[in-house]
Write an enzyme that holds these catalytic residues in place. Sequence first.
Site, short mmCIF file in Angstrom:
data_model
loop_
_atom_site.label_atom_id
_atom_site.label_comp_id
_atom_site.label_asym_id
_atom_site.label_seq_id
_atom_site.Cartn_x
_atom_site.Cartn_y
_atom_site.Cartn_z
N THR A 170 80.04 36.26 49.04
CA THR A 170 79.45 35.72 47.88
C THR A 170 78.09 35.34 47.70
OG1 THR A 170 80.97 33.92 48.40
CG2 THR A 170 81.66 35.39 46.57
N ARG A 208 75.96 35.51 55.81
CA ARG A 208 75.90 34.05 56.54
C ARG A 208 76.42 34.12 57.95
NH1 ARG A 208 77.16 29.24 52.62
NH2 ARG A 208 75.80 30.18 51.23
N SER A 211 72.30 28.05 52.51
CA SER A 211 72.73 26.82 51.66
C SER A 211 73.01 25.59 52.34
CB SER A 211 73.86 27.72 50.90
OG SER A 211 74.05 26.58 49.84
N HIS A 212 74.04 25.18 52.08
CA HIS A 212 74.40 23.57 52.61
C HIS A 212 74.90 23.83 54.12
CE1 HIS A 212 77.80 25.59 50.65
NE2 HIS A 212 78.51 24.99 51.66
N LYS A 246 70.01 36.17 51.70
CA LYS A 246 70.90 36.66 50.36
C LYS A 246 69.63 37.56 49.57
CE LYS A 246 71.24 33.80 46.93
NZ LYS A 246 71.45 32.54 46.13
N ASP A 273 71.07 20.31 48.14
CA ASP A 273 71.23 20.79 49.39
C ASP A 273 70.16 21.61 50.09
OD1 ASP A 273 71.20 23.12 47.62
OD2 ASP A 273 72.89 24.13 48.72
N ASP A 314 69.12 24.62 50.39
CA ASP A 314 68.17 25.51 49.54
C ASP A 314 67.96 25.40 48.10
OD1 ASP A 314 70.82 26.06 49.06
OD2 ASP A 314 70.59 27.89 48.47
N ASP A 351 69.89 24.48 45.47
CA ASP A 351 70.49 25.11 44.09
C ASP A 351 71.90 24.15 43.69
OD1 ASP A 351 72.29 25.73 46.46
OD2 ASP A 351 72.29 27.71 45.70
N ARG A 352 72.17 23.11 44.75
CA ARG A 352 73.29 22.18 44.36
C ARG A 352 72.65 20.91 44.08
NH1 ARG A 352 78.52 23.55 48.06
NH2 ARG A 352 78.50 25.74 47.89
N THR A 369 85.06 32.29 41.15
CA THR A 369 84.17 31.33 41.94
C THR A 369 82.79 32.23 42.36
OG1 THR A 369 85.93 29.90 42.62
CG2 THR A 369 83.74 30.00 44.12
N GLU A 396 82.76 23.55 40.28
CA GLU A 396 82.99 22.25 40.89
C GLU A 396 82.25 21.74 42.28
OE1 GLU A 396 84.66 22.40 43.73
OE2 GLU A 396 84.47 24.37 43.65
N SER A 397 81.82 23.11 42.86
CA SER A 397 81.15 22.72 44.01
C SER A 397 79.86 22.30 43.92
CB SER A 397 81.17 24.14 45.03
OG SER A 397 80.87 24.93 44.08
N LYS A 454 72.24 28.54 40.32
CA LYS A 454 72.38 27.25 40.05
C LYS A 454 71.02 26.41 40.51
CE LYS A 454 75.38 27.02 44.25
NZ LYS A 454 76.44 27.68 44.56
N ARG A 487 90.90 26.16 50.30
CA ARG A 487 90.36 24.94 49.13
C ARG A 487 91.64 24.92 48.25
NH1 ARG A 487 85.51 24.61 50.92
NH2 ARG A 487 83.89 26.39 50.83
C1 G1P Z 1 81.31 27.87 47.81
C2 G1P Z 1 81.76 27.24 46.28
C3 G1P Z 1 81.59 28.29 45.47
C4 G1P Z 1 80.08 28.66 45.46
C5 G1P Z 1 79.54 29.03 46.69
C6 G1P Z 1 77.96 29.47 47.18
O1 G1P Z 1 82.07 29.04 48.09
O2 G1P Z 1 83.11 26.96 46.45
O3 G1P Z 1 81.73 27.41 44.28
O4 G1P Z 1 79.50 29.34 44.61
O5 G1P Z 1 79.98 28.26 47.86
O6 G1P Z 1 77.43 28.25 46.94
P1 G1P Z 1 83.62 29.28 48.73
O7 G1P Z 1 83.15 28.84 50.10
O8 G1P Z 1 84.78 28.39 48.18
O9 G1P Z 1 83.84 30.78 48.82
ZN ZN Z 2 72.79 26.26 48.23
#
Ligand code: G1P
Ligand code: ZN
Length: 541
Positions: A17, A21, A111-112, A124, A275, A277, A279-280, A342, A362-363, A374, A494
């Site tokens: 998604t 990574r 990302s994080h 990405k 975070d 990059d 976006d959070r 998601t 929610e994340s 985001k 999760r």
């Molecule tokens: C996680 C978050 C999801 C977010 C994604 C990318 O994905 O739950 O909301 O869009 O990171 O930042 P997950 O690890 O749950 O697939």
């Molecule tokens: Zn990020």
Amino acid sequence: MISTVATTPFPDQSPGTSGLRKRVSVFRQPHYLENFIQAIFDTVDISGATIVLGGDGRYHNEHGTGIILRMAAANGAARVIVGQGGLLSTPAASHLIRSRGARCGIILSASHNPGGEEGDFGVKLNGENGGPAPTPVTDAVHEHTKALSRYRISDDAASDVSRLGESRLEEMVVEVVDPVADYAALMESLFDFERIAALLRSGFRIRFDAMHAVTGPYATEILEKRLGAPAGSVVRGDPRPDFGGLHPDPNPVHAGSLIEAMFAEGAPDFGAASDGDGDRNLIVAPGHVVAPSDSVALLAANAKLVPAFANGLSGVARSMPTSRALDRVAAKLGIPCYETPTGWKYFGNLLDAGRISICGEESAGTGADHVREKDGLWAVLFWLDILAARRQPIGDILREHWRTFGRDYYERHDYEELPAADARSVMEGLRGLLPSLPGKRFGPFEVTLADEFSYRDPVDGTLARGQGLRILFGDRARIVYRLSGTGTEGATLRVYLELFEQDPARQDLSPSLVLAELSKLSRSLAEIKEKTGRESPDVIA
Ligand code: G1P
Ligand code: ZN
């Protein structure tokens, strides 16, 4: 000189998604990054086109930037716009793609996830609308990774990206831009900077924790230089390749020092973090962490106060596991609220079609139609502008919101690094159980719906199946189960819990207390202990 290098496919280059990574050590294998980049350029025709390139500054960012510049030149790109030092936050990259009419963007980030030599790296791909490439495109990239036999790369040294300005690599122009300037100008066009500056001048104190990641330079420029927050309001503002050894994930665990500061005597009036990059976002009131599901609902409810949304919202959207707090606001505003799978890419079509103005997950992800990602700092500025307009403590604004709309107590329980087979067995077991659940009662909770979420995109009609298992107990409560698609080690289960409370006398309780019974039920229904050996989650967010 341009070389065509013979190569063989790697079996593990499926972009999830959030792109490809992997551990840095995986990316360091000879040809690994090159193969994936060539698969992108075999999918997206970049000849004569402009590309945006930047990353979150993590280890391998610099090396990756050089390789991609040399490959873009060899594959016929006309121009690459790259952030100085190879830096661009994800939302800033999204903005540049859109404002400069780029064919695509490549963002180097995990990302994080932790950085450094032992950490993660990622690539990405974003499309010309500025958002994450949609599934058909990432599927095509994946197909190309499986069939690759060569890649093209310039033998020239990559351009120096530490200095602003234009240079040439083969026939291609490399344009090094200030990573912050255009983004900061965009933020000034959306919010009332005068009003926020006046709030800050009045003695309102903020603490923004950049976690040694990419938002440091952005926050320092915007919050301290342009808005006049005192020096030191931005902490850990220098991006480091290993994020100072931190996990740049803005949750109460990894942003522990922010939480400590915000829960201490004499805490600042407003705390926030972003975070790796950028976006959070995490928003913290003195003594209270704002749940991201509440945050997006509250922003939507107050949107008319900020210039960007003075004329109201066309609609809103949330990812399925995000609490239903946003739905209640949308109902009151009389606008549609979409429920998507998601991942940010599902918001893209709705934003492009003008069906929604604000969306969130929610994340810790919140965003809007100004970019197609985001946007962490945007959420912080949105909050500050609301606080500047209302001039009430953030805690009071929250409580007022709950009194009006009710409170959705919320928790996410993560079971990390499970053997994939165990995680699958939990999901399989639940899938088998779902049909028998409706009508059953568990203590105070009666199941009204139990299904596997699928989503038909209302704009292009594509169907996304298998997007999580949900068990609804009317409007009162909900349990959702899904497997993470972004982990790099094992599987992560999760479990999302929520409980709605309309009684103002019961809106100031501890979420873990309120959700205790639902939490127990979530474990027993899924037989988590029996199937994974885990007594309790590794992380509660
Ligand atoms: C996680 C978050 C999801 C977010 C994604 C990318 O994905 O739950 O909301 O869009 O990171 O930042 P997950 O690890 O749950 O697939
Ligand atoms: Zn990020």
